[in-house]
Design an enzyme around this catalytic site. Structure first.
Site, PDB file in Angstrom:
ATOM      1  N   HIS A 166      10.766  48.484  67.222  1.00  0.00           N
ATOM      2  CA  HIS A 166      10.733  49.718  66.421  1.00  0.00           C
ATOM      3  C   HIS A 166      10.771  49.298  64.993  1.00  0.00           C
ATOM      4  O   HIS A 166      10.696  50.325  64.031  1.00  0.00           O
ATOM      5  CB  HIS A 166      12.267  50.345  66.602  1.00  0.00           C
ATOM      6  CG  HIS A 166      12.312  50.797  68.117  1.00  0.00           C
ATOM      7  ND1 HIS A 166      12.625  52.238  68.207  1.00  0.00           N
ATOM      8  CD2 HIS A 166      12.471  50.391  69.202  1.00  0.00           C
ATOM      9  CE1 HIS A 166      12.763  52.489  69.493  1.00  0.00           C
ATOM     10  NE2 HIS A 166      12.442  51.299  70.004  1.00  0.00           N
ATOM     11  N   ASP A 216       9.461  50.191  56.034  1.00  0.00           N
ATOM     12  CA  ASP A 216      10.172  50.883  57.145  1.00  0.00           C
ATOM     13  C   ASP A 216       9.393  51.006  58.427  1.00  0.00           C
ATOM     14  O   ASP A 216       7.991  51.350  58.356  1.00  0.00           O
ATOM     15  CB  ASP A 216      10.609  52.448  56.851  1.00  0.00           C
ATOM     16  CG  ASP A 216      11.979  52.897  57.477  1.00  0.00           C
ATOM     17  OD1 ASP A 216      11.877  52.260  58.567  1.00  0.00           O
ATOM     18  OD2 ASP A 216      12.296  53.743  56.974  1.00  0.00           O
TER      19      ASP A 216
HETATM   20  O1  F6P Z   1      15.629  51.053  63.203  1.00  0.00           O
HETATM   21  C1  F6P Z   1      16.102  49.868  63.939  1.00  0.00           C
HETATM   22  C2  F6P Z   1      17.530  50.167  64.576  1.00  0.00           C
HETATM   23  O2  F6P Z   1      18.000  49.339  65.157  1.00  0.00           O
HETATM   24  C3  F6P Z   1      17.542  51.485  65.298  1.00  0.00           C
HETATM   25  O3  F6P Z   1      17.171  51.479  66.606  1.00  0.00           O
HETATM   26  C4  F6P Z   1      18.902  52.077  65.181  1.00  0.00           C
HETATM   27  O4  F6P Z   1      19.124  53.100  65.144  1.00  0.00           O
HETATM   28  C5  F6P Z   1      19.290  51.422  63.465  1.00  0.00           C
HETATM   29  O5  F6P Z   1      18.391  50.529  63.371  1.00  0.00           O
HETATM   30  C6  F6P Z   1      20.621  51.158  63.323  1.00  0.00           C
HETATM   31  O6  F6P Z   1      21.047  50.231  64.190  1.00  0.00           O
HETATM   32  P1  F6P Z   1      22.240  49.399  64.439  1.00  0.00           P
HETATM   33  O7  F6P Z   1      23.322  50.301  63.919  1.00  0.00           O
HETATM   34  O8  F6P Z   1      22.123  49.395  65.989  1.00  0.00           O
HETATM   35  O9  F6P Z   1      22.429  48.098  64.028  1.00  0.00           O
END
Ligand code: F6P
Length: 492
Positions: free
Chosen positions: A170, A378
């Protein structure tokens, strides 16, 4: 969780083969009344499909030392993977978010490379791989998500060669010059090469990954397939999207319209509401944006009587020092700018360090005349897409960093290099002063684009291409080689 399970919502592949999803977090959170679905596009994209096919999701509950038994919710089997308090510190806050995260985002902050953190990362990845090996039905499709679990594909393939394994990153995959800093770079690439298909947000991520595999492992590769000794790993570009229908339906609701009017009134009915909505992450460029806003107030190009900025900063990874530093800097800037330009009862920046409910966010998007999405780097940035989807009135301007994955598709935004102070200020002024006719034309372009590439289409395309890697008629792979026109690196 309240999506209708229409056959159209279910990718064809999900109807014929069992699907198991693995992600760091489960798609549910503990609440006082039990478990409820977590917010977020991935959950909204994948849960209806898993629900309709009796699928499975493997992930962490989000709480340290929490080991609930597997349970079913709305027809989806949920398999919690326990993570101890010390592993949260070493694997999640440490290796994933203080090592990989900054490195994969252009090394915007110094990464920590620590062997105790690495060992915890290996241990948690092994636990996920074991859970998947234990529960995946024969011949299932396994779809693993994101940078926390990059070792799982290889670990799983070693135990279960009947499975078809896909992985989607992602976040960006960095150029080799940066990736090479990672002491465990070879292990990470080998981990991902356990897949039949690895997907990236942008063409550059796919190119960088293949270049790293060639450099480190001297594998034979072309622009969309890496040839390993015993199988091929296909590489593709799958820009993620949002549930457009869901956002539009919420945006059209009476409650949202009322809330939008209320928000405008509460802000003192300014001529232009500028809006920023981000996790409070140093990759998001919130400080730059605040400085640009302040410079324009100072020069008189913006006027505190007419222009107001609302900045929502969602708390995230608060135990990690870089995040604490970023929060202090942003709050210092907000205080300084408000101190200088606000009037009694009318701050020029409205700053919310809060996690807002989805409905409230959609009302804010609708109230926002100019949306500022200015990350340094990003993977995609779904806020940019949500803003356009929420603007069912056909108005509103999006200022978007060239360094967000969304910039590849949202070319009707005012695109800007956020590293260039003056260019960012000019982009804001352009957006604020844009003639209604041009605003509407650009917004129509943005909305057409996001409607063409909904998140359900994203999941469908990934799964279809993953299944195609198993085509027995295809030469060059024990599983088969994908049609190069299907997994082209030039995006969707
Ligand atoms: O963008 C990457 C990501 O892991 C998303 O999948 C997630 O919504 C966001 O960052 C926040 O991640 P976390 O709170 O799990 O660290």
């Amino acid at each position: 969780m309240n999506q209708p399970d229409t056959p159209d919502a279910v990718p064809a592949v999900a109807r014929s083969r069992p699907i198991v999803v693995a992600a760091n977090r489960l798609p549910v959170m503990r609440t006082d009344d039990g478990w409820s679905p977590s917010p977020g596009g991935l959950v909204r994209a994948l849960l209806p499909m898993l629900r309709a096919t009796g699928g499975t999701w493997v992930g962490w509950s989000g709480n340290p030392d929490d080991a609930p038994e597997p349970f079913e919710l709305d027809g989806v089997d949920l398999h919690p993977v326990p993570i101890s308090a010390s592993e949260v510190e070493l694997y999640y806050e440490g290796f994933s978010n203080d090592g990989l995260w900054p490195l994969y985002h252009d090394a915007l902050r110094e990464s920590t490379y620590d062997s105790d953190q690495w060992e915890a990362y290996v241990a948690v990845n092994e636990r996920f791989a074991q859970a998947l090996a234990d529960i995946a039905p024969t011949d299932a499709i396994v779809w693993i998500h994101d940078y926390q679990l990059q070792l799982v594909p290889k670990m799983l393939r070693e135990q279960r060669c009947d499975l078809t394994i896909g992985f989607f990153l992602h976040i960006p995959f960095p150029p080799y010059e940066l990736f090479a800093r990672l002491p465990w770079r070879t292990e990470i690439v080998e981990g991902l090469l356990g897949c039949d298909l690895v997907g990236f947000q942008r063409p550059m991520g796919a190119t960088n990954f293949i270049a790293s595999a060639q450099q480190l492992l001297e594998v034979d590769a072309d622009d969309h397939v890496v040839h390993n000794a015993d199988h091929d790993t296909h590489v593709g570009v799958f820009p993620i999207s949002i549930d457009v229908g869901d956002v539009e339906a919420t945006a059209a609701g009476r409650a949202t319209r009322q809330r939008m009017s209320q928000i405008r009134a509460r802000l003192g009915d300014p001529e232009v509401i500028l809006l920023g909505v981000d996790r409070l992450d140093y990759t998001k460029g919130i400080g730059l944006r605040l400085r640009a806003f302040a410079a324009l107030l100072e020069s008189g190009e913006l006027d505190p009587e007419r222009h107001v900025l609302v900045q929502v900063a969602t708390p995230t990874r608060e135990a990690v020092e870089h995040y604490q530093d970023e929060r202090h800097e942003i709050e210092r800037l907000v205080g300084a700018i408000n101190g200088r330009y606000s009037r009694i009862g009318l701050p020029v920046i409205h700053y919310l360090y809060q996690t807002l409910p989805f409905d409230e966010l959609i009302a804010l998007y609708r109230a926002g005349d100019v949306m500022l999405v200015t990350p340094f780097r990003d993977g995609m940035n779904l806020v940019a897409k949500e803003y356009a989807a929420a603007h069912i009135d056909g108005d509103g301007v999006l200022v978007l960093s060239e360094f967000a994955g969304a910039a590849d598709e949202l070319t009707d935004a005012v695109l800007v290099n956020p590293h260039d102070d003056r260019a960012l200020q000019e982009a804001i002024v352009t957006a604020v002063e844009m003639h209604r006719h041009e605003r509407r034309g650009r917004m129509a372009g943005l909305r057409d684009q996001i409607r063409k590439s909904d998140v359900k289409g994203w999941a469908d395309r990934f799964l279809a291409e993953l299944e195609a890697t198993d085509d027995p008629d295809d030469p060059g792979d024990t599983g088969g080689a994908a049609d190069p026109t299907v997994t082209a690196l030039d995006g969707s």
